[in-house]
Design a protein around this motif. Sequence first.
Motif, PDB file in Angstrom:
ATOM      1  N   SER A 168       4.676   0.134   2.386  1.00 52.51           N
ATOM      2  CA  SER A 168       6.007  -0.004   1.804  1.00 52.51           C
ATOM      3  C   SER A 168       6.997  -0.327   2.917  1.00 52.51           C
ATOM      4  O   SER A 168       6.803   0.059   4.075  1.00 52.51           O
ATOM      5  N   ARG A 203      -4.241  -1.171   3.611  1.00 53.34           N
ATOM      6  CA  ARG A 203      -3.483   0.087   3.641  1.00 53.34           C
ATOM      7  C   ARG A 203      -2.515   0.108   2.471  1.00 53.34           C
ATOM      8  O   ARG A 203      -2.228  -0.911   1.860  1.00 53.34           O
ATOM      9  N   GLN A 204      -2.012   1.277   2.133  1.00 50.79           N
ATOM     10  CA  GLN A 204      -0.953   1.412   1.138  1.00 50.79           C
ATOM     11  C   GLN A 204       0.352   1.315   1.909  1.00 50.79           C
ATOM     12  O   GLN A 204       0.631   2.140   2.782  1.00 50.79           O
ATOM     13  N   GLU A 230       3.237   3.398   6.093  1.00 57.09           N
ATOM     14  CA  GLU A 230       1.912   3.467   5.477  1.00 57.09           C
ATOM     15  C   GLU A 230       1.735   4.838   4.828  1.00 57.09           C
ATOM     16  O   GLU A 230       2.035   5.867   5.437  1.00 57.09           O
ATOM     17  N   TYR A 231       1.269   4.823   3.584  1.00 60.17           N
ATOM     18  CA  TYR A 231       0.941   6.065   2.881  1.00 60.17           C
ATOM     19  C   TYR A 231      -0.463   6.465   3.332  1.00 60.17           C
ATOM     20  O   TYR A 231      -1.419   5.715   3.151  1.00 60.17           O
ATOM     21  N   TYR A 263       4.024   2.209  -3.100  1.00 59.76           N
ATOM     22  CA  TYR A 263       3.266   1.645  -1.977  1.00 59.76           C
ATOM     23  C   TYR A 263       2.300   0.630  -2.555  1.00 59.76           C
ATOM     24  O   TYR A 263       1.635   0.913  -3.544  1.00 59.76           O
ATOM     25  N   TRP A 264       2.224  -0.543  -1.967  1.00 59.01           N
ATOM     26  CA  TRP A 264       1.351  -1.595  -2.469  1.00 59.01           C
ATOM     27  C   TRP A 264       0.270  -1.892  -1.437  1.00 59.01           C
ATOM     28  O   TRP A 264       0.427  -1.608  -0.253  1.00 59.01           O
ATOM     29  N   PRO A 265      -0.851  -2.462  -1.878  1.00 58.10           N
ATOM     30  CA  PRO A 265      -1.923  -2.779  -0.933  1.00 58.10           C
ATOM     31  C   PRO A 265      -1.525  -3.944  -0.026  1.00 58.10           C
ATOM     32  O   PRO A 265      -1.063  -4.980  -0.493  1.00 58.10           O
TER      33      PRO A 265
END
Length: 173
Positions: free
Chosen positions: A103, A100-101, A128-129, A94-96
Amino acid sequence: MLANQSTGAAPLAAAVPPAQAQRAILDAVRQIAPQREERRRYRMALPFGAPLFPPDADLAAPPQPPSPALAAWLALPAAQRRHDLLLTPDIDYYWPAEGRQYSCQFIIHIAAQGTGAQLTLLQVRPTEYAGKHFQLLGRTGPGRYVKLLPTAPSTSSETELRTFLATALARQQ
């Protein structure tokens, strides 16, 4: 014509034909250095029709209904999707993005445009994580489980992918 999903930006133009654009992107993904963040975000590139490319029924299946852009892509005949690609991240990456985190998987629709090609980007299953939460009746018993939520497509992720693709295609010209 499909529209880019989150930015509403015009499709990305390429001066090379669709088959060459597809090869350029496949090569660019393959050549990402292992220590770069893009390696985790763009882990695997799959051409349409490859054994691991998900069937239409899987792309349209819950937990999220297909977006209008994805529904339009699914309605295209297979012949119009033959140069398309699916970019997938690492399963747990997961990227910013927009605080939010985030993917998702990306479908890159590559269509002929004169002597060149145009690329339209679609985000599939944006997620979203949201951390971990306790579940008494989790799938392996009581414990903390990852909480993943459906979310809106990310404008910044689409912009970053457009930059990556533009760089890959510029090498072909």
